[in-house]
Design an enzyme around this catalytic site. Structure first.
Site, short mmCIF file in Angstrom:
data_model
loop_
_atom_site.label_atom_id
_atom_site.label_comp_id
_atom_site.label_asym_id
_atom_site.label_seq_id
_atom_site.Cartn_x
_atom_site.Cartn_y
_atom_site.Cartn_z
CD GLU A 110 6.52 -4.16 -2.90
OE1 GLU A 110 7.35 -4.06 -3.80
OE2 GLU A 110 6.17 -5.24 -2.40
CE1 TYR A 122 0.00 1.68 -10.37
CE2 TYR A 122 1.10 2.77 -8.54
CZ TYR A 122 1.16 2.13 -9.75
OH TYR A 122 2.36 1.93 -10.36
#
Ligand SMILES: CC(C)(COP(=O)(O)OP(=O)(O)OC[C@H]1O[C@@H](n2cnc3c(N)ncnc32)[C@H](O)[C@@H]1OP(=O)(O)O)[C@@H](O)C(=O)NCCC(=O)NCCS
Length: 158
Positions: A110, A122
């Site tokens: 998260e 990411y």
């Protein structure tokens, strides 16, 4: 394994805690407590913790849980003075390598919606934003984005 600028990745030792606390406090608006960091640094069956060590000492860490076939990244941070030099990518790749060898095949985490640098980090490693957890963060009610991807996309990235 030795990576950028002579950095090595290894499991943490108890004496790494002070450096990890310093990086945590410099990296997050709502840092984990010292006690929680100490607990997550203790490797056990479900947890995976790694630190990056360079010539000046510990300069980053990653903490994750193994959940079924998933590597769930709880926390990753690098020394603000050494960012964008490959340390974070090296840490995540090494965690992915170790998880792959243990049979894990996915990565999930998260991230705060406002954390654009981590979202770039990411995405560059093949993760996608899959869903939103509304108001997930207790300190300011910010949304969490759930990011996930195949573990091998992290292995294939730089
Ligand atoms: C996310 C983090 C761990 C990346 O560590 P790093 O050592 O900088 O990682 P790398 O050098 O391997 O990769 C940097 C990549 O991240 C992305 N990135 C980092 N900072 C960025 C910024 N300000 N803007 C856009 N992209 C950024 C880019 O894709 C960048 O690659 P590039 O330099 O080739 O463009 C680091 O920024 C950090 O500690 N942030 C604070 C803690 C945090 O938010 N952790 C994530 C919690 S989910």
């Amino acid at each position: 394994m030795t990576g950028p600028r002579g950095i090595t990745i290894r499991p943490p030792r108890p004496q790494d805690l002070a450096a990890v606390i310093r990086i945590e406090q410099a990296s997050f608006s709502d840092p984990w407590s010292d006690a929680f960091l100490a607990e997550e640094l203790a490797n056990d069956v479900l947890r995976m913790a790694l630190v990056a060590e360079g010539p000046e000492g510990v300069c980053g860490y990653v903490m994750a849980w193994r959940v079924a076939e998933q590597l769930h990244v709880l926390n990753i941070a690098t020394d603000p003075a050494l960012r964008r030099r490959g340390v974070g990518g090296f840490l995540l790749r090494e965690a992915a390598l170790r998880a792959w060898a243990q049979g894990l095949r996915e990565i999930t985490l998260e991230v705060r919606r406002s954390n654009t640098s981590a979202r770039h980090f990411y995405r560059k490693r093949g993760l996608q934003e899959l869903a939103v957890r509304k108001g997930y963060y207790a300190d300011n009610g910010e949304d969490a984005l759930i990011m996930t991807g195949p573990l091998d996309s992290v292995l294939d990235s730089d």
